[in-house]
Design an enzyme around this catalytic site. Structure first.
Site, PDB file in Angstrom:
ATOM      1  N   SER A   1      -1.017  27.379  -3.785  1.00 11.95           N
ATOM      2  CA  SER A   1      -0.642  28.777  -3.997  1.00 11.95           C
ATOM      3  C   SER A   1      -1.167  29.314  -5.322  1.00 11.95           C
ATOM      4  O   SER A   1      -1.145  30.512  -5.563  1.00 11.95           O
ATOM      5  CB  SER A   1       0.881  28.929  -3.978  1.00 11.95           C
ATOM      6  OG  SER A   1       1.396  28.426  -2.784  1.00 11.95           O
TER       7      SER A   1
ATOM      8  N   TRP B   1       7.443  -0.344   4.031  1.00  9.84           N
ATOM      9  CA  TRP B   1       8.008   0.324   2.861  1.00  9.84           C
ATOM     10  C   TRP B   1       9.408   0.844   3.157  1.00  9.84           C
ATOM     11  O   TRP B   1      10.176   1.106   2.243  1.00  9.84           O
ATOM     12  CB  TRP B   1       7.100   1.468   2.380  1.00  9.84           C
ATOM     13  CG  TRP B   1       7.251   2.756   3.122  1.00  9.84           C
ATOM     14  CD1 TRP B   1       6.709   3.073   4.319  1.00  9.84           C
ATOM     15  CD2 TRP B   1       7.993   3.911   2.699  1.00  9.84           C
ATOM     16  NE1 TRP B   1       7.054   4.346   4.674  1.00  9.84           N
ATOM     17  CE2 TRP B   1       7.844   4.894   3.699  1.00  9.84           C
ATOM     18  CE3 TRP B   1       8.760   4.221   1.570  1.00  9.84           C
ATOM     19  CZ2 TRP B   1       8.442   6.153   3.623  1.00  9.84           C
ATOM     20  CZ3 TRP B   1       9.352   5.480   1.503  1.00  9.84           C
ATOM     21  CH2 TRP B   1       9.191   6.425   2.521  1.00  9.84           C
TER      22      TRP B   1
ATOM     23  N   HIS C   1      15.067  12.313  12.994  1.00 15.88           N
ATOM     24  CA  HIS C   1      13.867  12.384  13.842  1.00 15.88           C
ATOM     25  C   HIS C   1      12.918  11.219  13.556  1.00 15.88           C
ATOM     26  O   HIS C   1      11.948  11.041  14.275  1.00 15.88           O
ATOM     27  CB  HIS C   1      13.163  13.744  13.710  1.00 15.88           C
ATOM     28  CG  HIS C   1      12.547  14.003  12.377  1.00 15.88           C
ATOM     29  ND1 HIS C   1      12.477  15.243  11.822  1.00 15.88           N
ATOM     30  CD2 HIS C   1      11.969  13.186  11.478  1.00 15.88           C
ATOM     31  CE1 HIS C   1      11.886  15.172  10.647  1.00 15.88           C
ATOM     32  NE2 HIS C   1      11.570  13.933  10.423  1.00 15.88           N
ATOM     33  N   HIS C   2      13.199  10.440  12.506  1.00 19.80           N
ATOM     34  CA  HIS C   2      12.408   9.240  12.253  1.00 19.80           C
ATOM     35  C   HIS C   2      12.874   8.077  13.109  1.00 19.80           C
ATOM     36  O   HIS C   2      12.288   7.009  13.064  1.00 19.80           O
ATOM     37  CB  HIS C   2      12.509   8.832  10.778  1.00 19.80           C
ATOM     38  CG  HIS C   2      11.891   9.825   9.849  1.00 19.80           C
ATOM     39  ND1 HIS C   2      10.595   9.740   9.425  1.00 19.80           N
ATOM     40  CD2 HIS C   2      12.395  10.949   9.290  1.00 19.80           C
ATOM     41  CE1 HIS C   2      10.323  10.763   8.625  1.00 19.80           C
ATOM     42  NE2 HIS C   2      11.398  11.508   8.526  1.00 19.80           N
TER      43      HIS C   2
ATOM     44  N   LYS D   1       4.152  29.898   4.987  1.00 21.69           N
ATOM     45  CA  LYS D   1       3.287  29.547   3.859  1.00 21.69           C
ATOM     46  C   LYS D   1       1.819  29.583   4.266  1.00 21.69           C
ATOM     47  O   LYS D   1       0.982  30.151   3.577  1.00 21.69           O
ATOM     48  CB  LYS D   1       3.658  28.159   3.318  1.00 21.69           C
ATOM     49  CG  LYS D   1       5.049  28.116   2.753  1.00 21.69           C
ATOM     50  CD  LYS D   1       5.322  26.806   2.052  1.00 21.69           C
ATOM     51  CE  LYS D   1       4.931  26.891   0.615  1.00 21.69           C
ATOM     52  NZ  LYS D   1       5.907  27.440  -0.295  1.00 21.69           N
TER      53      LYS D   1
ATOM     54  N   GLU E   1      12.176  13.037   0.693  1.00 23.81           N
ATOM     55  CA  GLU E   1      11.113  12.419  -0.106  1.00 23.81           C
ATOM     56  C   GLU E   1       9.732  12.906   0.335  1.00 23.81           C
ATOM     57  O   GLU E   1       8.876  13.184  -0.504  1.00 23.81           O
ATOM     58  CB  GLU E   1      11.202  10.893  -0.007  1.00 23.81           C
ATOM     59  CG  GLU E   1       9.997  10.132  -0.529  1.00 23.81           C
ATOM     60  CD  GLU E   1       9.813  10.203  -2.043  1.00 23.81           C
ATOM     61  OE1 GLU E   1      10.776  10.567  -2.741  1.00 23.81           O
ATOM     62  OE2 GLU E   1       8.694   9.903  -2.509  1.00 23.81           O
TER      63      GLU E   1
ATOM     64  N   ASP F   1       7.125  22.843 -25.343  1.00 26.87           N
ATOM     65  CA  ASP F   1       7.084  21.475 -24.833  1.00 26.87           C
ATOM     66  C   ASP F   1       8.117  21.358 -23.724  1.00 26.87           C
ATOM     67  O   ASP F   1       8.744  22.347 -23.353  1.00 26.87           O
ATOM     68  CB  ASP F   1       7.374  20.454 -25.949  1.00 26.87           C
ATOM     69  CG  ASP F   1       6.747  19.084 -25.646  1.00 26.87           C
ATOM     70  OD1 ASP F   1       6.991  18.581 -24.528  1.00 26.87           O
ATOM     71  OD2 ASP F   1       6.010  18.560 -26.484  1.00 26.87           O
TER      72      ASP F   1
ATOM     73  N   HIS G   1       0.845  -1.202   0.000  1.00 24.23           N
ATOM     74  CA  HIS G   1       0.000   0.000   0.000  1.00 24.23           C
ATOM     75  C   HIS G   1       0.879   1.250   0.000  1.00 24.23           C
ATOM     76  O   HIS G   1       0.673   2.166  -0.794  1.00 24.23           O
ATOM     77  CB  HIS G   1      -0.930  -0.016   1.219  1.00 24.23           C
ATOM     78  CG  HIS G   1      -1.535   1.310   1.555  1.00 24.23           C
ATOM     79  ND1 HIS G   1      -2.512   1.898   0.774  1.00 24.23           N
ATOM     80  CD2 HIS G   1      -1.297   2.184   2.572  1.00 24.23           C
ATOM     81  CE1 HIS G   1      -2.855   3.069   1.313  1.00 24.23           C
ATOM     82  NE2 HIS G   1      -2.125   3.279   2.400  1.00 24.23           N
TER      83      HIS G   1
ATOM     84  N   TYR H   1       8.988  15.691   1.521  1.00 27.70           N
ATOM     85  CA  TYR H   1       8.793  17.060   1.016  1.00 27.70           C
ATOM     86  C   TYR H   1       8.618  17.072  -0.495  1.00 27.70           C
ATOM     87  O   TYR H   1       7.946  17.942  -1.032  1.00 27.70           O
ATOM     88  CB  TYR H   1       9.947  17.969   1.451  1.00 27.70           C
ATOM     89  CG  TYR H   1       9.914  18.200   2.943  1.00 27.70           C
ATOM     90  CD1 TYR H   1       8.700  18.216   3.615  1.00 27.70           C
ATOM     91  CD2 TYR H   1      11.068  18.368   3.679  1.00 27.70           C
ATOM     92  CE1 TYR H   1       8.634  18.392   4.973  1.00 27.70           C
ATOM     93  CE2 TYR H   1      11.014  18.557   5.048  1.00 27.70           C
ATOM     94  CZ  TYR H   1       9.799  18.564   5.696  1.00 27.70           C
ATOM     95  OH  TYR H   1       9.739  18.729   7.040  1.00 27.70           O
TER      96      TYR H   1
ATOM     97  N   THR I   1       7.159  26.692   7.083  1.00 25.52           N
ATOM     98  CA  THR I   1       5.835  26.133   6.790  1.00 25.52           C
ATOM     99  C   THR I   1       4.753  27.069   7.307  1.00 25.52           C
ATOM    100  O   THR I   1       3.739  27.304   6.645  1.00 25.52           O
ATOM    101  CB  THR I   1       5.677  24.744   7.427  1.00 25.52           C
ATOM    102  OG1 THR I   1       6.859  23.999   7.155  1.00 25.52           O
ATOM    103  CG2 THR I   1       4.494  24.008   6.844  1.00 25.52           C
TER     104      THR I   1
ATOM    105  N   SER J   1      12.953   6.615 -13.108  1.00 30.20           N
ATOM    106  CA  SER J   1      11.892   7.387 -13.757  1.00 30.20           C
ATOM    107  C   SER J   1      11.757   8.762 -13.119  1.00 30.20           C
ATOM    108  O   SER J   1      11.669   9.780 -13.808  1.00 30.20           O
ATOM    109  CB  SER J   1      10.578   6.614 -13.662  1.00 30.20           C
ATOM    110  OG  SER J   1       9.487   7.480 -13.789  1.00 30.20           O
ATOM    111  N   SER J   2      11.774   8.811 -11.781  1.00 24.87           N
ATOM    112  CA  SER J   2      11.642  10.106 -11.103  1.00 24.87           C
ATOM    113  C   SER J   2      12.812  11.007 -11.425  1.00 24.87           C
ATOM    114  O   SER J   2      12.648  12.215 -11.631  1.00 24.87           O
ATOM    115  CB  SER J   2      11.597   9.934  -9.594  1.00 24.87           C
ATOM    116  OG  SER J   2      10.634   9.017  -9.239  1.00 24.87           O
TER     117      SER J   2
ATOM    118  N   HIS K   1      13.391  11.635   4.344  1.00 19.63           N
ATOM    119  CA  HIS K   1      12.783  12.895   4.747  1.00 19.63           C
ATOM    120  C   HIS K   1      12.629  13.873   3.591  1.00 19.63           C
ATOM    121  O   HIS K   1      11.541  14.403   3.392  1.00 19.63           O
ATOM    122  CB  HIS K   1      13.425  13.525   5.977  1.00 19.63           C
ATOM    123  CG  HIS K   1      12.444  14.476   6.575  1.00 19.63           C
ATOM    124  ND1 HIS K   1      11.378  14.060   7.319  1.00 19.63           N
ATOM    125  CD2 HIS K   1      12.290  15.793   6.406  1.00 19.63           C
ATOM    126  CE1 HIS K   1      10.613  15.084   7.602  1.00 19.63           C
ATOM    127  NE2 HIS K   1      11.143  16.160   7.063  1.00 19.63           N
TER     128      HIS K   1
ATOM    129  N   ARG L   1       1.645   0.422  15.205  1.00 18.62           N
ATOM    130  CA  ARG L   1       1.313   0.368  13.788  1.00 18.62           C
ATOM    131  C   ARG L   1       1.746  -0.985  13.216  1.00 18.62           C
ATOM    132  O   ARG L   1       2.462  -1.735  13.872  1.00 18.62           O
ATOM    133  CB  ARG L   1       1.987   1.512  13.034  1.00 18.62           C
ATOM    134  CG  ARG L   1       3.497   1.392  13.007  1.00 18.62           C
ATOM    135  CD  ARG L   1       4.181   2.629  12.465  1.00 18.62           C
ATOM    136  NE  ARG L   1       4.073   2.744  11.023  1.00 18.62           N
ATOM    137  CZ  ARG L   1       4.956   3.403  10.267  1.00 18.62           C
ATOM    138  NH1 ARG L   1       6.004   3.992  10.813  1.00 18.62           N
ATOM    139  NH2 ARG L   1       4.802   3.494   8.967  1.00 18.62           N
TER     140      ARG L   1
END
Lengths: 178, 522
Positions: free
Chosen positions: B265, B139, B299-300, B328, B252, B103, B74, B254, B325, B166-167, B250, B447
């Site tokens: 925006s 994951w 922090h993870h 924003k 990622e 293009d 998932h 963002y 943040t 690809s990314s 991390h 979890r």
């Protein structure tokens, strides 16, 4: 060169650099652990460690052992505890028995607790990380020779040396000798 | 120039080959968005399997191993199959239109970066049918657990390589487009916010995707070639994987949210009929968030046993991110202040984004506090947190963007009443799904488990009901898209009264080749 293609090459080079950087993180991490004493990695040896007149100071060193994933090993320290003087060389041993009916390949990882004193504990001879072949029902004595640096901070009164034994026959069994 | 364009017009193929060989940014954008929509439903179905199992304590529907495969797949499918392709698809459609380019800079590369995806996702999905099943270690692929799985691991790793490739190709293309192909007069500080956020995101992608590739390659060699990066028996350290993984991980997260900020925006000023408040500070805030994302990774993993100095450093830098943040969020609110606001569907989704993303941001701030994180770590509280920032955050922004630009892309207006119904159903059910997870998390429910203690039953049942409601609401979304494409109600060129930007100067739908003559920007 076309500007777009130039941007493309620059960014591709950056991508490759970052891939390399991910591997560079490995030695960076090792150095970081060494400096901070994380993971209880022991320090390196040099000849100035041994002193003629050891200081009148005693440190307790305790020995423990673990076996990972219930491998068929009996693994224990010969002495549970020693009282030592910094600056003197000591020797002790661990006993490893293969309780199964087939030859196995074993390897051990050392660790010092508390981690922040790990750099003061130097092993001159140690069986760590070597691949030990141990035949069916065989018992081996594995020697450890060590010295504790005289610079060990005075608040450290006891250290623990732990060995964890792994059965690596599955991964590296082809190295077994008949 | 004109003859060249006419030639191109006649040249493009029809039928299936048009889509396979296309180098047109609009076609590729459409492909990305369709793939993303498909994967959104595949990943969603997996989420519903998870929620169905968790409806009651005990094991009812699936065995624990399959449950673990579902949580892992998932996440991988939603991140790499649904969200990232959706954002890249929006970039493909919008960036050339917004900066007045004909293009993307590297059209053939663009074709590649899309067509790698279905194969990579196919490979990843095929592991479900393997003996031993799909990867089931989460994951984050932490060793040593992930190294003990079945034959799925090398497949999963190669598919991650391909998804990353690809990314990266997509990101290179986006940067090359933005830096080289802006219309004359469009300086960097005149670019639409969506373009700015994607420029920064693309740099993040190029910086961290190769690091993920490196980390999973180390897993691969540890498993098959006897290296010991993470294998303790060879002197490696499993905790090092967590450091390398989150050095990627991390930034990622963002990558998943910054383009969403860009969408919001764009939409908020349109329906407030005012210019975006504090454009410059928005750009600097986005860049600061991106830079800070490289120094907060640990922090993870506050609970792995870091030195105190490390815990304090990562706590402080993490909390620092709340400042840009916050800039924003306040800018969006200031944009709406005294604006002539109307509440069409894209605006509703954007408003919900601001409120619900901020809730997710605050729970993130709670977990940034190291001492309390020891309590929250690996509980449902973190699940609630990241679903609040990713679902009513990124996913809402993508849905808002689709409603906002769909009339431009297709030349057809969607049904506003149905759109609003979709909004209310989605927003109500997303909260029913994820809000109770805060409570069970704080109470200590871990979890990634298929079973739980009975005191968590009620909130889990509520959460499951919410998730099925959310799923059904998305089928309505499918119907709205279908109805829009089938009907005759056309949209005018500007679509929205308050819309600003180069894309609205084109007809709806825009011609296959647009801005062959670059527009002038004042």
């Amino acid at each position: 060169m076309n500007k777009k293609i130039k941007t493309y090459y620059l960014l591709t080079a950056f991508t490759i650099f970052m891939f390399g950087f991910s591997y560079m993180l490995v030695p960076i991490y090792e150095v970081f652990c060494e400096i901070t004493g994380l993971n209880g990695k022991t320090g390196s040896i040099n000849s100035t460690l041994v002193i003629e007149k050891p200081v009148e100071r005693f440190v307790r060193v305790q020995f423990t052992s673990n076996v990972i994933n219930s491998a068929p090993f009996k693994f224990s320290p010969g002495k549970k505890e020693m009282v030592i003087q910094p600056g003197k060389i000591y020797t002790t041993f661990y006993t490893l028995t293969n309780q199964s009916n087939q030859p196995l390949l074993a390897t051990a990882n050392p660790s010092i607790t508390p981690g922040k004193y790990a750099e003061y504990f130097k092993k001159i001879e140690c069986f760590c990380f070597t691949h030990q072949q141990i035949n069916a029902n065989e018992t081996k004595e594995l020697a450890v020779q060590f010295i504790v640096d005289k610079k060990l901070p005075s608040e450290a009164t006891s250290l623990v040396l732990a060995y964890t034994m792994f059965d690596i026959t599955k991964q590296l069994g082809y190295k077994l000798e008949k | 120039m004109n003859t060249d364009a006419d030639h191109l017009h006649e040249d493009h193929k029809t039928g299936i080959m048009r889509w396979i060989t296309t180098t047109n940014h609009k076609d590729i954008g459409t492909l990305y968005l369709f793939l993303s929509l498909t994967m959104f439903f595949v990943g969603g179905a997996m989420a519903l399997i998870i929620r169905a199992e968790l409806f009651q304590p005990g094991l009812q529907l699936v065995n624990p191993d399959f449950f673990n495969q579902m949580t892992t797949m998932h996440a991988l499918i939603m991140i790499f199959g649904a969200l990232m392709p959706a954002l890249v698809g929006l970039a493909n459609w919008q960036i050339p239109l917004m900066i007045g380019a004909p293009d993307m800079a590297l059209p053939r590369l663009n074709n590649w970066s899309f067509w790698i995806l279905p194969f990579a996702l196919g490979m990843l999905g095929s592991t479900l049918f393997f003996e031993g099943g799909a990867p089931a270690a989460g994951w984050t692929l932490y060793p040593p657990l992930v190294l003990q799985g079945g034959d799925a691991l090398p497949y999963a790793i190669f598919s991650i390589h391909l998804l990353g490739l690809s990314s990266i190709l997509g990101a290179i293309n986006i940067i090359a487009t933005i830096l080289n192909m802006r219309a004359p007069g469009m300086t960097l500080m005149k670019m639409p916010m969506f373009v700015w956020t994607w420029l920064i995101t693309a740099f993040l992608l190029i910086a961290v995707m190769p690091v993920l590739a490196g980390a999973v390659t180390m897993l691969l060699t540890d498993r098959f070639f006897g290296t010991s990066f993470f294998t303790a028996s060879g002197g490696g350290d499993p905790v090092m994987f967590q450091h390398i993984f989150w050095f990627f991980g991390h930034p990622e997260v963002y990558i998943l949210i910054l383009p969403a900020f860009g969408v919001i925006s764009t939409i908020i000023p349109t329906f407030s009929r005012k210019k975006l408040f504090g454009y410059d500070s928005m750009v600097y805030a986005t860049a600061s968030i991106a830079l800070l994302s490289f120094i907060v990774w640990a922090h993870h993993m506050f609970t792995v046993g870091m030195p105190l100095a490390g815990e304090i450093f990562f706590m402080m830098t993490t909390m620092l991110i709340a400042v840009p943040t916050g800039v924003k969020v306040f800018n969006w609110i200031a944009t709406m202040w005294k604006g002539s606001m109307t509440f069409e569907t894209p605006m509703l989704f954007s408003l919900a984004f601001i409120v619900l993303f901020t809730i997710g941001g605050f729970s993130g701030l709670m977990m940034a506090i190291t001492p309390v994180d020891f309590q929250y770590h690996d509980t449902y509280f973190i699940v609630a947190h990241f679903h609040y920032v990713l679902v009513p955050g990124s996913v809402f922004a993508v849905i808002a963007a689709v409603y906002f630009w769909l009339p431009k892309w297709t030349g057809k207006m969607y049904d506003e009443t149905l759109g609003k119904t979709h909004f209310w159903l989605t927003t109500i059910f997303v909260n029913i799904t994820f809000f109770p997870q805060h409570f069970v998390g704080l109470a200590g429910m871990p979890r990634r488990i298929p079973d739980y203690a009975v005191q968590f039953t009620d909130f889990n049942a509520i959460s499951t009901i919410g998730s099925f409601g959310f799923g059904i609401a998305q089928i309505l979304f499918l119907y709205i898209l279908y109805k829009t494409l089938k009907q005759d109600v056309t949209a005018d060129n500007k679509v929205w009264e308050g819309a600003e930007g180069l894309e609205w100067t084109l007809p709806s739908p825009p011609p296959y080749h647009s801005f062959e003559e670059p527009p002038k920007v004042e």
